[in-house]
Scaffold this motif. Structure first.
Motif, short mmCIF file in Angstrom:
data_model
loop_
_atom_site.label_atom_id
_atom_site.label_comp_id
_atom_site.label_asym_id
_atom_site.label_seq_id
_atom_site.Cartn_x
_atom_site.Cartn_y
_atom_site.Cartn_z
N ARG A 2 -1.82 3.13 -50.60
CA ARG A 2 -1.90 2.08 -51.31
C ARG A 2 -2.53 1.04 -50.23
NH1 ARG A 2 -0.95 -0.04 -55.95
NH2 ARG A 2 -0.60 -2.50 -56.09
N PHE A 3 -3.63 0.35 -50.71
CA PHE A 3 -4.21 -0.90 -49.78
C PHE A 3 -3.79 -2.17 -50.22
CE2 PHE A 3 -7.99 -3.61 -49.37
CZ PHE A 3 -7.74 -3.75 -47.84
N THR A 4 -3.07 -3.07 -49.56
CA THR A 4 -2.64 -4.38 -49.80
C THR A 4 -3.44 -5.27 -49.12
OG1 THR A 4 -0.90 -4.16 -48.30
CG2 THR A 4 -0.55 -3.63 -50.45
N ASP A 14 -8.10 -8.96 -57.38
CA ASP A 14 -9.06 -8.01 -57.91
C ASP A 14 -9.47 -6.99 -57.10
OD1 ASP A 14 -10.34 -10.07 -56.59
OD2 ASP A 14 -12.05 -10.01 -58.21
N LEU A 15 -9.67 -7.24 -55.75
CA LEU A 15 -10.27 -6.36 -54.78
C LEU A 15 -9.24 -5.37 -54.64
CD1 LEU A 15 -12.35 -5.33 -53.23
CD2 LEU A 15 -11.88 -7.10 -51.22
N VAL A 17 -6.67 -4.62 -56.41
CA VAL A 17 -6.68 -3.42 -57.53
C VAL A 17 -7.74 -2.46 -57.74
CG1 VAL A 17 -6.72 -3.73 -59.92
CG2 VAL A 17 -5.32 -5.47 -58.87
N ALA A 18 -8.93 -2.98 -57.33
CA ALA A 18 -10.09 -2.15 -57.46
C ALA A 18 -10.04 -1.01 -56.67
CB ALA A 18 -11.49 -3.00 -57.27
N VAL A 19 -9.65 -1.05 -55.24
CA VAL A 19 -9.33 -0.04 -54.39
C VAL A 19 -8.55 0.84 -54.44
CG1 VAL A 19 -8.82 0.19 -51.87
CG2 VAL A 19 -10.32 -1.71 -52.21
N ASN A 20 -7.36 0.25 -54.89
CA ASN A 20 -6.31 1.22 -55.34
C ASN A 20 -6.62 1.85 -56.55
OD1 ASN A 20 -4.41 0.56 -53.16
ND2 ASN A 20 -3.99 -1.38 -54.16
N ALA A 21 -7.24 1.16 -57.40
CA ALA A 21 -7.80 2.32 -58.77
C ALA A 21 -8.45 3.43 -58.63
CB ALA A 21 -8.29 1.23 -59.77
N ALA A 22 -9.61 3.08 -57.47
CA ALA A 22 -10.32 4.25 -57.16
C ALA A 22 -9.81 5.19 -56.23
CB ALA A 22 -11.49 3.51 -56.25
N ILE A 23 -8.82 4.86 -55.67
CA ILE A 23 -7.84 5.81 -54.58
C ILE A 23 -7.11 6.51 -55.78
CG2 ILE A 23 -5.96 6.10 -53.15
CD1 ILE A 23 -7.20 3.60 -51.54
N PHE A 174 -16.26 0.72 -60.19
CA PHE A 174 -17.10 -0.43 -59.73
C PHE A 174 -16.37 -1.62 -59.36
CE2 PHE A 174 -19.49 -4.27 -60.85
CZ PHE A 174 -20.83 -4.05 -59.87
N HIS A 175 -16.63 -2.55 -58.26
CA HIS A 175 -16.31 -3.73 -58.10
C HIS A 175 -17.23 -4.54 -57.49
CE1 HIS A 175 -13.19 -6.87 -57.25
NE2 HIS A 175 -13.69 -7.00 -56.25
N TYR A 176 -17.46 -5.77 -57.98
CA TYR A 176 -18.28 -6.91 -57.55
C TYR A 176 -17.39 -7.92 -56.47
CZ TYR A 176 -22.07 -10.36 -56.89
OH TYR A 176 -23.00 -11.25 -56.34
N ILE A 177 -17.78 -8.00 -55.46
CA ILE A 177 -17.04 -9.05 -54.55
C ILE A 177 -17.63 -10.48 -54.77
CG2 ILE A 177 -16.56 -9.89 -52.14
CD1 ILE A 177 -16.40 -7.00 -51.38
N ARG A 178 -17.05 -11.12 -55.41
CA ARG A 178 -17.64 -12.56 -55.75
C ARG A 178 -17.66 -13.46 -54.48
NH1 ARG A 178 -14.97 -11.16 -60.35
NH2 ARG A 178 -16.01 -11.22 -62.24
#
Length: 281
Positions: A2-4, A14-15, A17-23, A174-178
């Motif tokens: 898990r990435f925190t 949100d980033l 969440v995206a990383v952990n969802a992809a993992i 997918f994740h867009y870094i705002r």
């Protein structure tokens, strides 16, 4: 796994969440965003946070998908055969492993970074669909099939220079870094410059965001350019008062070469300064 985030990388909620969802989904994480917003560094920090080895594949305009699997050096084999080298009988000596091969056979689950995938030919992503789906590929010269020991954590970055195929996008999370807001940017600055004076940081950020908001800029300064600029401000012992100065002749920011990266944007600021001077007469 898990990435925190890490102490060196400020990750928004949100980033993470995206990383952990992809993992969790075991799908590649496709990360887009302005150049300089930390897409490449993200993969490095994910590897550090997970205690995983990082394998990096930097994509260029000439990169082919096959290079990520393996390359057969037929020229070297021909030369060795002419020289009577006994290694010629074993074709595996002339097979060079690509980054996907390295990731597939790594003894510890690695993080594989495919960096700036949009630089390559439009067919490049499609040519990797089967390998990324099945986590295996066939080596025709030796007849062996290379299968992933364990599915790597795959991070794919794109600067949006060209559209990626729908079939490829379907297989990614997918994740867009705002671009960071002021509060997040302050946290990023404090990570990189823990001892920076608060007033200097506030004035620098205010001027930085003003520069980004100037209409007509060809390239807005990014997070990495802000950090370079701050490094120079600290080294030159700039004061908040120097940054706050609004002399029309000095409308362009001090040490602007760290922020403005082309002559059109420098010229734009010079024109704005001229207009301000003329209106002030």
């Amino acid at each position: 796994m898990r990435f925190t985030g890490t102490e060196n990388y400020v990750a928004t909620e949100d980033l993470t969440v995206a990383v952990n969802a992809a993992i969790r989904l075991e799908r590649p994480l496709l990360v887009k965003g302005e150049p300089g917003t930390g897409k490449t560094v993200l993969a490095e920090e994910i590897a550090a946070a997970l205690g995983a080895p990082l394998i990096t594949w930097h994509v260029k305009s000439t990169t082919k998908a096959q290079q990520g699997l393996y390359e057969y050096d037929a020229v070297s084999r021909l030369r060795d055969s002419q020289l009577g080298d006994p290694r010629v009988s074993d074709i595996s000596h002339y097979i060079r492993r690509g980054k996907l091969w390295e990731a597939f056979v790594a003894p510890v689950r690695p993080v594989l970074l495919i960096d700036e995938i949009d630089k390559a030919d439009i067919e490049f992503p499609n040519d990797l669909l089967l390998e990324l789906d099945r986590m295996e590929f066939h080596v025709y010269e030796t007849g062996e099939t290379i299968r992933a020991v364990q599915r790597p954590v795959i991070i794919i970055t794109s600067n949006n220079e060209k559209e990626l195929p729908d079939a490829f996008l379907r297989r990614c999370f997918f994740h867009y870094i705002r671009f960071p807001d002021t509060e997040t940017m302050q946290a990023i600055v404090e990570v990189h410059f823990p001892g920076i004076k608060k007033r200097l940081m506030e004035e620098a950020l205010k001027l930085f965001f003003e520069v980004r908001e100037v209409p007509g800029l060809k390239k807005k300064p990014s997070t990495s350019e802000l950090l370079d600029w701050l490094k120079l401000l600290v080294a030159d012992e700039m004061t908040p008062e120097m940054l706050r100065e609004r002399d029309p002749r000095k409308l362009i920011p001090p040490l602007h070469g760290a922020l403005l990266k082309n002559e059109q944007d420098v010229s734009l600021f010079e024109k704005l300064a001229f207009m301000v001077r003329r209106e002030g007469r």
